[in-house]
Scaffold this active site. Structure first.
Site, short mmCIF file in Angstrom:
data_model
loop_
_atom_site.label_atom_id
_atom_site.label_comp_id
_atom_site.label_asym_id
_atom_site.label_seq_id
_atom_site.Cartn_x
_atom_site.Cartn_y
_atom_site.Cartn_z
N GLU A 84 5.64 -24.95 -26.23
CA GLU A 84 5.41 -25.10 -27.66
C GLU A 84 5.84 -26.46 -28.21
O GLU A 84 6.78 -26.55 -29.03
CB GLU A 84 6.10 -23.97 -28.43
N GLU A 126 3.23 -15.85 -23.79
CA GLU A 126 4.11 -15.09 -24.68
C GLU A 126 3.28 -14.30 -25.68
O GLU A 126 2.31 -14.83 -26.24
CB GLU A 126 5.03 -16.01 -25.52
O1 IFM Z 1 11.77 -16.75 -29.08
C1 IFM Z 1 10.67 -17.56 -29.25
C2 IFM Z 1 10.41 -18.37 -27.99
O2 IFM Z 1 11.51 -19.14 -27.63
C3 IFM Z 1 9.24 -19.31 -28.21
N1 IFM Z 1 8.10 -18.63 -28.73
C4 IFM Z 1 8.29 -17.73 -29.84
C5 IFM Z 1 9.43 -16.77 -29.55
C6 IFM Z 1 9.61 -15.81 -30.74
O3 IFM Z 1 9.91 -16.50 -31.88
#
Ligand code: IFM
Length: 449
Positions: A166, A354
């Site tokens: 990210e 994710e």
């Molecule tokens: O916890 C975070 C992760 O570190 C990166 N993506 C989003 C998740 C939830 O906010």
């Protein structure tokens, strides 16, 4: 009832990140990261929480891998703390840090779990931040040196690598808004950081290719679905700005070797310094794109809406509400994001690196959590993924965020995203109902609708 079967070889996993679970923040030679520094400053994190101990995964790693096996995970996505390898970001290597990740990889392989490694999940060494961090072009070379050390040590055993997690969050929450470490509020620095993150990604991919490692390499982006709040021209334009700033700023250079023109006209003098050849490096072909999807937002023009003159409102799909983070639950938005990648960026191979949610978990007397809301969330998102597959999206795997409850950055330990509950007093791990449900999905490679 229709049976939703996923393609053979579809990879099922769960994800975590070093700072969020490891703890042991200054043990065995580990150096200070920007998140150590940030959380140790007063009033930066809800309730003054820090990742000093977190889930204590650094000490409980063998137990955690055994748990993953019990839950039937086929793959585990985790990140490496750069400061365990290079306490000062560069210079001499800390063997104990390398040994820890080698032990983790070997334990995963012995348990039949495929390691999926992210090199940078936000915890830049503080020593490098002291020299400007991602705003300093030299950081790209420091990152590649670190990446090379990891490729050399684990390249024979790790089949999936991501450079950054990210980069939008790193650049904007870290350098434009100051919400996250390193806590800087300066748009020019944010755009420069985002360019250097991309450049360091491309350079690391080149180093990976040059080293002839057997694995695959990509990058992980946070991609949300943005919808104009109305048909008004001003809302549509604001939505385009937000899409270009948050998504196309990364997708376009990676897949097309250029930056979004409209956005760059808007940001004008804040645009980053780009050297000849940078975009060619950034667009070095990757093996896969990691997609993190959480929510959908409606974007409107807002006179007082900051630099992009926009405001965003969470949008949930009909019949759905909001997670504890206030994010709009929107499975169709997930499919839209994937279709956009397919249609506009050449249909690259994708892993969902994710997807998940935080809800108010209520444990019973045995600390068991019947988290049906999470199951409903995951189920609906998997249905959207299945639809996306039918529409030709080049999708190969899915990782739930997160394996276990952990340190949720500025929110501290309040939101719980885990399939596994962590009791932060005793550090006991207790699989939730969703973990048992997910084990079933994995073993059947799908579920009944
Ligand atoms: O916890 C975070 C992760 O570190 C990166 N993506 C989003 C998740 C939830 O906010």
């Amino acid at each position: 009832m229709a049976w939703r079967k996923f393609p053979e070889g579809f990879l099922w996993g769960a994800a975590t990140a070093a700072y969020q679970i490891e703890g042991a923040w200054n043990e065995d030679g580990k150096g200070e990261s920007i998140w150590d520094r940030f959380t140790h400053r007063k009033y930066t994190i809800l309730n003054g929480d820090t990742g000093d101990v977190a889930c204590d995964h650094y000490h409980k790693m063998p137990e955690d891998v055994a748990l993953m096996k019990e839950l039937g995970l086929q793959s585990y996505r985790f990140s490496i703390a750069w400061t365990r390898i290079f306490p000062d970001g560069r210079g001499s290597v800390n063997q104990k840090g390398l040994d820890f990740y080698e032990r983790l990889v070997d334990k995963l392989l012995a348990a039949g779990i495929i390691p999926n490694v992210t090199l940078n999940h936000w915890d830049l060494p503080q020593a490098l931040q002291d020299e400007g961090g991602w705003v300093n072009r030299d950081c790209t070379a420091w990152f590649v040196d670190y990446a090379r050390v990891m490729f050399d040590r684990l390249g024979d055993r790790v089949p999936l690598w991501s450079t950054h997690n990210e980069p939008w969050v790193i650049a904007f929450l870290g350098y434009a808004f100051g919400f996250f470490a390193p806590g800087i509020a300066d748009y020019s620095r944010a755009y420069q950081a985002s360019h250097h993150l991309l450049l360091s990604h491309g350079l690391a991919v080149q180093a990976f290719r040059a080293g002839g490692y057997q694995g695959k390499i990509g990058i992980v982006l946070s991609l949300s679905c943005y919808q104009p709040a109305s048909e008004k021209e001003s809302d549509r334009a604001a939505c385009k700005r937000v899409y270009e700033n948050n998504s196309a700023l990364f997708l376009q250079p990676l897949f097309k070797g250029s930056y979004p023109e409209m956005l760059f006209n808007w940001i004008a003098s804040h645009a980053p310094k780009i050297e000849e050849g940078d975009l060619k490096v950034i667009s070095e072909p990757i093996d896969f794109l990691g997609v993190n999807y959480y929510f959908t937002e409606a974007i409107a023009f807002a006179q007082w809406g900051g630099f992009l003159k926009s405001s965003s409102t969470p949008v949930s799909a009909p019949g759905w509400g909001y997670t504890e983070m206030g994010w709009g639950i929107n499975p169709p938005g997930f499919k839209s994001v994937l279709l956009d990648i397919k249609e506009n960026y050449g249909n690259p191979k994708i892993y969902i690196t994710e997807n998940g949610c935080a809800f108010k978990d209520t444990p019973d007397d045995n600390e068991f959590v019947s988290d049906w809301e999470r199951i409903n969330f995951l189920r609906a998102h998997l249905l959207a993924l299945h639809d996306a597959l039918q529409s030709g999206v080049n999708l190969h795997g899915y990782y739930v965020w997160s394996l276990m409850d952990n340190f949720e950055w500025a929110h501290g330990f309040a939101p719980r995203f885990g399939l596994v509950r962590v009791n932060y007093q005793t550090l006991r791990r207790i699989p939730k109902q969703s973990a048992l449900w997910y084990r079933e999905v994995i073993s059947r490679n799908g579920f009944e609708e």
